[in-house]
Design an enzyme around this catalytic site. Structure first.
Site, mmCIF file in Angstrom:
data_model
loop_
_atom_site.group_PDB
_atom_site.id
_atom_site.type_symbol
_atom_site.label_atom_id
_atom_site.label_comp_id
_atom_site.label_asym_id
_atom_site.label_seq_id
_atom_site.Cartn_x
_atom_site.Cartn_y
_atom_site.Cartn_z
ATOM 1 N N ASP A 114 40.596 8.605 -9.291
ATOM 2 C CA ASP A 114 39.994 9.611 -8.427
ATOM 3 C C ASP A 114 40.967 10.803 -8.377
ATOM 4 O OD1 ASP A 114 37.907 9.138 -5.488
ATOM 5 O OD2 ASP A 114 38.412 10.945 -6.618
ATOM 6 N N GLU A 129 32.969 13.418 1.957
ATOM 7 C CA GLU A 129 34.236 12.677 1.987
ATOM 8 C C GLU A 129 34.829 12.581 3.386
ATOM 9 O OE1 GLU A 129 35.440 14.468 -2.315
ATOM 10 O OE2 GLU A 129 36.692 12.875 -1.524
HETATM 11 C C1 GLC Z 1 36.550 13.057 -5.003
HETATM 12 C C2 GLC Z 1 35.709 11.816 -4.760
HETATM 13 C C3 GLC Z 1 35.050 11.269 -5.997
HETATM 14 C C4 GLC Z 1 34.731 12.397 -6.956
HETATM 15 C C5 GLC Z 1 36.047 13.012 -7.405
HETATM 16 C C6 GLC Z 1 35.820 14.236 -8.309
HETATM 17 O O1 GLC Z 1 37.732 12.989 -4.257
HETATM 18 O O2 GLC Z 1 36.343 10.722 -4.090
HETATM 19 O O3 GLC Z 1 33.860 10.563 -5.585
HETATM 20 O O4 GLC Z 1 34.018 11.896 -8.083
HETATM 21 O O5 GLC Z 1 36.879 13.404 -6.326
HETATM 22 O O6 GLC Z 1 35.231 15.272 -7.575
#
Ligand code: GLC
Length: 582
Positions: free
Chosen positions: A273, A459
């Protein structure tokens, strides 16, 4: 001989042949994912052999799909001009349609699809999302989220299908098949099952918090959707921000390498992530089994140098690097990227077409859950005098939740979308009145449709009691005022709740005649009007246990399928309809 077996053997041979020619720097480049607008110089793509680009909401690659494609073609040519000419993946968070592109078809978020529980519909939605993602230049989507949320205080409940492992497993399989096609079909884009593992089950619903379930509970309740995704051939799995019993998932070798890659035989890419390298122990992330790292927001040089030195110093084995690169190349060969590294301009005309929106509208209709309907308020009569109350009823941004055009969503209308008010006015034979904030005070209508709920969030921003603490389990005072005002008039009232999760609305349920949970419906707000008028019946069933009071959240979790000690107001699976009588 089965073509697929022959192709696999060819893919594996191509992978080994290419891998054997690669330098360490070229291998590390394949393991590096960067943003196209800030973490690298354009020259880095060539000199650092970058393997994939991530587009996140922010400066867009262009004003329309043709310009998006052109930007990515320019970057791809840089990759193709390297010694081995390995083409790049282009990844995007297309989590409910190609939601970073204004004008794309935007589906209900997964919680709504969980309420609809229609696998065929999920598969169609994913196929449309994949097509519109490809039309804007992408070949990797970071979707579906297959979390099992335990606590509605978590800011990402809506990204998941359900608190039920069974529902989640069923819809995960459909989603991966939709995005990638069946195992017997040419794959042209890879999907991502995320976030591995325990993202939605942290204590108190804290995003990136600590999940304290036993190994048995993890295996029984959280793992099945990943097993289903792997059986459906998912191309990647994303590691999770949370810890599992105190061990950061990004550094959890036993879970990523031994369980996911070992026991479950996952042969695709484990992608980190956001900015995980600096957050979760640097080389520990690679040694745990992560194959591609989102080396963003200042991590780029530290990551590339850190892995390089790690290998040269023996901290990271060559075998670990080769395993990562083998997985990356396998997926690139699998989607035919070497044969056709560029997006297809012909797909652009398909973005947001009516046929796609018709599928999204069906998803909206089937996602709606009827929690109450008394005094024959619903279905609305088309000749009734109706007041639509609340700006949520006339704002496509507010009805779509986070990850819509922007990371945190929109608070105004966006291209191609329709609102609930537009739907009511389209099907009603009367003039539907509109009272945005309760100030119009319409007294002489037959029924007030009051639309309230949660402004968009994504988030940790949506965590209740979290760092931002912008959200709450009950309605806002402004929305409570709308309900009070119109129920005081003695006219019939219907509440439509736009939210990313069940909220505590026990009081409002007593105040009004009818109540509909609509989740975050996305671009096709008209679908709600079609069901309110009875052109379609309610089909949605609760994908979560519904709370009765804030006291339900005193423990680590809210009322959920797994914990029978907290009695919900409505159980998982509840939902009324016109047919069954009210
Ligand atoms: C974010 C999220 C994830 C996402 C990634 C790219 O922090 O947790 O679900 O795919 O970053 O944006």
């Amino acid at each position: 001989m089965n073509k697929e077996i022959k192709t696999d053997l060819t893919i594996e041979q191509k992978v080994e042949s290419l891998l054997s020619q690669m330098t360490l720097d070229e291998k590390i480049g394949q393991m590096t994912q960067v943003r196209h607008f800030d973490d690298i110089t354009i020259a880095d793509i060539k000199t650092k052999f970058i393997g994939s680009i991530i587009h996140t909401p922010g400066p867009t690659p262009g004003t329309d799909a043709a310009e998006w494609q052109a930007k990515f073609v320019q970057l791809q040519w840089l990759a193709l001009s390297t010694r081995l000419g390995i083409p790049m993946f282009f990844g995007v968070d297309a989590v409910h349609g190609q939601n970073t592109y204004a004008g794309a078809t935007i589906f209900p978020h997964n919680i709504g699809l969980g309420a609809a529980r229609n696998s065929k519909l999920v598969e169609s939605a994913a196929a449309i999302t994949a097509l519109e993602a490809r039309a804007t230049g992408f070949n990797w989507v970071f979707s579906p989220c297959v979390a099992i949320p335990y606590n509605e205080k978590w800011g990402r409940v809506y990204e998941a299908f359900s608190e039920s492992t069974e529902i989640t497993t069923e819809l995960t399989k459909a989603s991966v098949r939709g995005h990638q096609g069946g195992l017997d079909q040419q794959v042209s884009l890879i999907a991502t099952a995320k976030h591995f593992i325990g993202d939605g089950s942290t204590d108190f619903g804290v995003e990136g918090g600590n999940t304290t379930l036993s190994q048995e509970e993890v295996m029984e309740r959280l793992l099945p959707p990943y097993r289903a995704a792997i059986e459906a051939g998912v191309g990647s799995v994303m590691a999770s921000f949370n810890s599992l019993n105190g061990v950061p998932m990004h550094a959890y070798r036993a879970m990523i390498t031994d369980v996911l890659k070992g026991s479950l035989k996952f042969e695709g890419i484990v992608v980190s992530d956001w900015k995980a390298y600096s957050r979760f122990g640097g080389t520990d992330v690679i040694n745990a089994g992560v194959d591609v790292v989102m080396a963003v927001e200042g991590d780029f040089n530290m990551y590339v140098e850190g892995v390089r030195n790690g290998v040269l110093n023996g901290v990271i084995s060559q075998e670990r690097i080769d395993d990562a690169v083998r997985r990356i190349l396998r997926q690139k060969f699998r989607i035919g990227l070497f044969d056709n590294p560029f997006p297809d301009l012909r797909l652009i005309s398909k973005i947001g077409i009516q046929a796609h929106r018709d599928v999204a509208r069906q998803a909206v209709r089937e996602s709606l859950v009827l929690l109450k309907n008394e005094n024959n308020v619903l279905p609305l009569k088309k000749d009734a005098k109706i007041a639509l109350v609340g700006e949520f009823g006339n704002n496509s941004g507010l009805q779509s939740g986070g990850w819509t055009v922007n990371w945190q969503g929109m608070t105004e209308n966006y291209a191609g979308a329709t609102t609930i008010l537009e739907g009511l006015r389209k099907f009603s034979s009367q003039d539907v009145l509109y009272d945005a904030d309760g100030s119009a005070d319409y007294d002489s209508v037959d029924v007030a449709v009051i639309v309230v709920g949660e402004t968009p969030y994504a988030e940790f921003m949506g965590d209740i009691g979290g760092v931002m603490n912008k959200y709450q389990l009950t309605l806002t005072p402004e929305h409570q005022m709308l309900v009070d005002k119109y129920t005081a008039k003695g006219i019939k009232t219907v509440v439509v709740l736009i939210s990313g999760r069940p909220l505590v609305v026990t009081k409002q349920l007593e105040q009004v005649d009818a109540f509909v949970a609509a989740w975050f419906p996305g671009s096709e707000g008209e679908g709600i009007a079609e069901v309110l008028f009875g052109d379609y019946d309610f089909k949605g069933k609760l994908p979560h246990s519904w709370p009765k009071s804030e006291e339900d959240y005193q423990g680590k979790y809210g009322p959920n399928f797994w914990d029978r000690t907290i009695e919900p107001l409505f159980p998982l699976g509840f939902g009324l309809s016109y047919q069954k009588g009210i």
